[in-house]
Design a protein around this motif. Structure first.
Motif, PDB file in Angstrom:
ATOM      1  N   ASP A  20       0.813  -1.219   0.000  1.00 15.40           N
ATOM      2  CA  ASP A  20       0.000   0.000   0.000  1.00 15.40           C
ATOM      3  C   ASP A  20       0.846   1.269   0.000  1.00 15.40           C
ATOM      4  O   ASP A  20       0.421   2.302  -0.509  1.00 15.40           O
ATOM      5  CB  ASP A  20      -0.936   0.029   1.215  1.00 15.40           C
ATOM      6  N   ALA A  21       2.039   1.198   0.568  1.00 13.94           N
ATOM      7  CA  ALA A  21       2.923   2.361   0.626  1.00 13.94           C
ATOM      8  C   ALA A  21       3.407   2.781  -0.764  1.00 13.94           C
ATOM      9  O   ALA A  21       3.919   3.887  -0.944  1.00 13.94           O
ATOM     10  CB  ALA A  21       4.106   2.088   1.549  1.00 13.94           C
ATOM     11  N   GLY A  22       3.256   1.887  -1.754  1.00 14.25           N
ATOM     12  CA  GLY A  22       3.558   2.250  -3.138  1.00 14.25           C
ATOM     13  C   GLY A  22       4.985   2.082  -3.607  1.00 14.25           C
ATOM     14  O   GLY A  22       5.305   2.454  -4.729  1.00 14.25           O
ATOM     15  N   LYS A  23       5.835   1.511  -2.779  1.00 15.34           N
ATOM     16  CA  LYS A  23       7.234   1.344  -3.195  1.00 15.34           C
ATOM     17  C   LYS A  23       7.667  -0.107  -3.131  1.00 15.34           C
ATOM     18  O   LYS A  23       8.826  -0.411  -2.894  1.00 15.34           O
ATOM     19  CB  LYS A  23       8.143   2.215  -2.332  1.00 15.34           C
ATOM     20  N   ALA A  60       2.416 -14.873  -1.496  1.00 18.27           N
ATOM     21  CA  ALA A  60       1.883 -13.528  -1.276  1.00 18.27           C
ATOM     22  C   ALA A  60       2.849 -12.469  -1.782  1.00 18.27           C
ATOM     23  O   ALA A  60       2.433 -11.472  -2.398  1.00 18.27           O
ATOM     24  CB  ALA A  60       1.588 -13.323   0.210  1.00 18.27           C
ATOM     25  N   LEU A  61       4.140 -12.682  -1.550  1.00 17.69           N
ATOM     26  CA  LEU A  61       5.158 -11.751  -2.063  1.00 17.69           C
ATOM     27  C   LEU A  61       5.111 -11.673  -3.586  1.00 17.69           C
ATOM     28  O   LEU A  61       5.132 -10.585  -4.171  1.00 17.69           O
ATOM     29  CB  LEU A  61       6.558 -12.204  -1.624  1.00 17.69           C
ATOM     30  N   THR A  62       5.028 -12.831  -4.210  1.00 13.70           N
ATOM     31  CA  THR A  62       4.999 -12.871  -5.678  1.00 13.70           C
ATOM     32  C   THR A  62       3.726 -12.241  -6.209  1.00 13.70           C
ATOM     33  O   THR A  62       3.770 -11.453  -7.165  1.00 13.70           O
ATOM     34  CB  THR A  62       5.136 -14.319  -6.176  1.00 13.70           C
ATOM     35  N   SER A  63       2.610 -12.544  -5.613  1.00 13.50           N
ATOM     36  CA  SER A  63       1.341 -11.957  -6.037  1.00 13.50           C
ATOM     37  C   SER A  63       1.380 -10.443  -5.912  1.00 13.50           C
ATOM     38  O   SER A  63       0.946  -9.722  -6.823  1.00 13.50           O
ATOM     39  CB  SER A  63       0.202 -12.533  -5.195  1.00 13.50           C
ATOM     40  N   GLY A  97       0.777  -5.547  -7.751  1.00 11.59           N
ATOM     41  CA  GLY A  97       0.927  -4.238  -7.134  1.00 11.59           C
ATOM     42  C   GLY A  97      -0.246  -3.863  -6.247  1.00 11.59           C
ATOM     43  O   GLY A  97      -0.424  -2.706  -5.890  1.00 11.59           O
ATOM     44  N   VAL A  98      -1.059  -4.858  -5.889  1.00  9.62           N
ATOM     45  CA  VAL A  98      -2.275  -4.628  -5.112  1.00  9.62           C
ATOM     46  C   VAL A  98      -2.173  -5.379  -3.785  1.00  9.62           C
ATOM     47  O   VAL A  98      -1.827  -6.556  -3.754  1.00  9.62           O
ATOM     48  CB  VAL A  98      -3.515  -5.101  -5.909  1.00  9.62           C
ATOM     49  N   VAL A 152      -3.214  -9.796  -0.708  1.00  5.40           N
ATOM     50  CA  VAL A 152      -2.376 -10.159   0.434  1.00  5.40           C
ATOM     51  C   VAL A 152      -3.200 -10.107   1.720  1.00  5.40           C
ATOM     52  O   VAL A 152      -3.064 -10.958   2.592  1.00  5.40           O
ATOM     53  CB  VAL A 152      -1.134  -9.255   0.530  1.00  5.40           C
ATOM     54  N   ARG A 153      -4.083  -9.138   1.816  1.00  7.18           N
ATOM     55  CA  ARG A 153      -4.957  -9.051   3.005  1.00  7.18           C
ATOM     56  C   ARG A 153      -5.893 -10.267   3.068  1.00  7.18           C
ATOM     57  O   ARG A 153      -6.162 -10.790   4.152  1.00  7.18           O
ATOM     58  CB  ARG A 153      -5.737  -7.751   3.003  1.00  7.18           C
ATOM     59  N   GLU A 154      -6.375 -10.712   1.917  1.00  5.88           N
ATOM     60  CA  GLU A 154      -7.205 -11.924   1.883  1.00  5.88           C
ATOM     61  C   GLU A 154      -6.393 -13.139   2.307  1.00  5.88           C
ATOM     62  O   GLU A 154      -6.895 -14.016   3.027  1.00  5.88           O
ATOM     63  CB  GLU A 154      -7.794 -12.123   0.494  1.00  5.88           C
ATOM     64  N   ILE A 155      -5.147 -13.203   1.872  1.00  4.82           N
ATOM     65  CA  ILE A 155      -4.270 -14.306   2.263  1.00  4.82           C
ATOM     66  C   ILE A 155      -4.027 -14.264   3.773  1.00  4.82           C
ATOM     67  O   ILE A 155      -3.984 -15.308   4.430  1.00  4.82           O
ATOM     68  CB  ILE A 155      -2.952 -14.272   1.469  1.00  4.82           C
ATOM     69  N   ALA A 156      -3.901 -13.061   4.344  1.00  5.91           N
ATOM     70  CA  ALA A 156      -3.712 -12.935   5.795  1.00  5.91           C
ATOM     71  C   ALA A 156      -4.883 -13.579   6.534  1.00  5.91           C
ATOM     72  O   ALA A 156      -4.679 -14.309   7.520  1.00  5.91           O
ATOM     73  CB  ALA A 156      -3.569 -11.464   6.196  1.00  5.91           C
ATOM     74  N   GLU A 157      -6.085 -13.344   6.053  1.00  8.63           N
ATOM     75  CA  GLU A 157      -7.259 -13.934   6.700  1.00  8.63           C
ATOM     76  C   GLU A 157      -7.309 -15.450   6.494  1.00  8.63           C
ATOM     77  O   GLU A 157      -7.683 -16.196   7.395  1.00  8.63           O
ATOM     78  CB  GLU A 157      -8.539 -13.269   6.203  1.00  8.63           C
TER      79      GLU A 157
END
Length: 176
Positions: free
Chosen positions: A84-87, A144-147, A152-153, A157-162
């Motif tokens: 989310d930070a964009g970098k 998750a890193l690769t996705s 870039g979204v 990753v938030r869905e994977i966290a859940e």
């Protein structure tokens, strides 16, 4: 080192030449080669620092009083926050593994990070599920890193966290 790290991460290791690093860092070539005798040594040093910085970042957001399921989900949420930070330009270790397959010092730095990652996930899980769950969560984290790199979204990753939270919760309940 900071200049090299920024350039390697944002532009790629192979796309970043030593002359570019020297020019942007404003250091003398002799000074650079005094500290890092080769580009491989510089890349390995960059990766060692990245591993330490990664561990520091994830420990900073770890609520050690929380349940293992919540602790491991927070690892993924921290990744989502980074996206989310964009970098976010992907995992520096995966990037290096792809770009530098024939550099032993770089590969050793990657192996060290993999141990750090594995041990951290094992700590987060606090014995829930044993080694198979640690290995599975590590693979899910890699995915998750690769996705995140490809899309870039952070939403995925938030869905994977859940998903991981539910997975670990079910393992903890099965062990109880």
């Amino acid at each position: 080192m900071n200049t090299a790290a920024e350039l390697f991460y944002s532009h790629g290791i192979n796309a970043t030449g030593i002359d570019t690093i020297i020019a942007q860092a404003g250091v003398a070539k002799g000074s650079m080669y005094h500290h890092f005798p080769s580009k491989e040594a510089l890349i390995a040093a960059y990766l060692h620092e990245e591993a330490d910085a990664w561990l520091e970042r994830v420990r900073a957001v770890d609520d050690t009083s929380a349940a293992p399921a919540d602790r491991v989900a927070q690892l993924f949420s921290a990744l989502a926050d980074q996206v989310d930070a964009g970098k976010f330009h992907g995992c520096p270790f995966t990037n290096a593994a792809i770009e530098c397959p024939d550099m032993p010092d770089v590969q050793a730095a990657i192996v060290r990070y993999r141990r750090v990652l594995h041990l951290h996930i094992a700590d987060l899980l606090s014995g829930v599920g044993g080694e198979p769950l640690v290995a599975n969560v590590t693979v899910i984290y890699d995915g998750a890193l690769t996705s995140a790199k490809l899309t870039g979204v952070a939403g995925g990753v938030r869905e994977i966290a859940e998903f991981v939270r539910r997975l670990v919760s079910s393992q903890a309940q099965a062990q109880a």
